[in-house]
Design a protein around this motif. Structure first.
Motif: not given
Length: 282
Positions: A125, A128-129, A133, A149-150, A255, A257
């Motif tokens: 998704s 998730q970039s 971020r 999340s990373h 993902a 969302s």
């Protein structure tokens, strides 16, 4: 016979421009074009998937450039180098305009076209970039949950963790305003920069000094440039909403969302909020 302008422009075999290279061309060594052109790996037979991949990869490159310029501007503000900060922000404004235009190749995806390529996403998704971020952290949109999340990618996580603990671009702007004599409250200047920035009436009052001055204030150009950037970021978010709304409606996102609903909520969050509030006070 070919004796017109084209013939005059033809290169002779001895011209340096057509001499063979030893290995990759100097252009390819610098730009890495051959590498870039190997990064598109469609996973479906969908005719639109190549355009989707190129579009999202190009956006990631624009994210990288904008983050670079905003960091440069933040550092310049911290050192009271206003001309350098303005130059970096101007460059980022051009980049943000180009980023927004990047939606065009996929802006008209129909639900049927999107459904053809959606299986390629798996659990992927845009949410998730990591580089996006970075942009949000630079805007003061800090989130410990999104940082966590990373955690599975140590290199990416460490870069984001550092960004999470650093002041945002706007934090340094407001500290700079205070050093220039504007009444930015201490509670704002000394705030916990790992928390999301929230609007403060004292900052509205500081910007009011700029906008309500009898003569054009020396920092008015900065205020308007920041407003330009805030508008460009907001337009990018709303364009994202429209692309998703057109391609998949209100279906849940990949993902897990909430898809459109989540994007709509994010799009309404103001960037540099006091610069919008102060306009009603002038």
């Amino acid at each position: 016979m070919n004796d017109g302008p084209t013939a005059a422009a033809e290169l002779s075999p001895d011209d340096p421009l057509v001499q063979p290279f030893t290995g990759p061309s100097p252009y390819d060594d610098y730009v890495r074009a051959t590498l870039l052109n190997t990064l598109q790996k469609p996973l479906t037979e969908a005719a639109v998937e190549m355009g989707f991949l190129v579009t999202t990869q190009v956006m990631e490159l624009w994210f990288t450039l904008i983050a670079h310029e905003w960091r440069a501007a933040r550092e310049a503000f911290a050192k009271d180098r206003l001309p350098d900060a303005m130059d970096a922000l101007l460059r980022s404004r051009h980049a943000a305009g180009a980023l927004n235009c990047s939606w065009l190749p996929i802006a008209g995806l129909t639900p049927a076209q999107f459904n053809e390529l959606r299986p390629a996403f798996g659990k992927a998704s845009g949410f998730q970039s990591a580089m996006y971020r970075h942009l949000e952290f630079l805007l003061g949109e800090k989130s410990a949950a999104l940082l966590r999340s990373h955690h599975g990618d140590p290199v990416v996580y460490e870069g984001l963790r550092e960004a999470y603990h650093e002041p945002s671009l706007y934090d340094e702007v407001l500290r700079f305003l205070h050093r220039r004599g504007l009444p930015v409250p201490e509670v704002v200047r000394e705030r916990d920069v790992t928390t999301p920035y929230t609007a403060h009436q004292g900052v509205v009052a500081a910007w009011r000094h700029v906008y309500a001055a009898a003569e054009p204030h020396p920092l008015l150009a900065l205020a308007e440039l920041l407003t330009d950037l805030a508008e460009l970021v907001t337009r990018w978010r709303f364009d994202h909403v429209m692309v998703v709304r057109r391609a998949m409606g209100t279906k849940g996102g990949t993902a897990g969302s909430a898809g459109l609903h989540w994007l709509e909520q994010r799009a309404t969050r103001p960037v540099f909020p006091e610069l919008w509030t102060v306009r009603g006070d002038v």
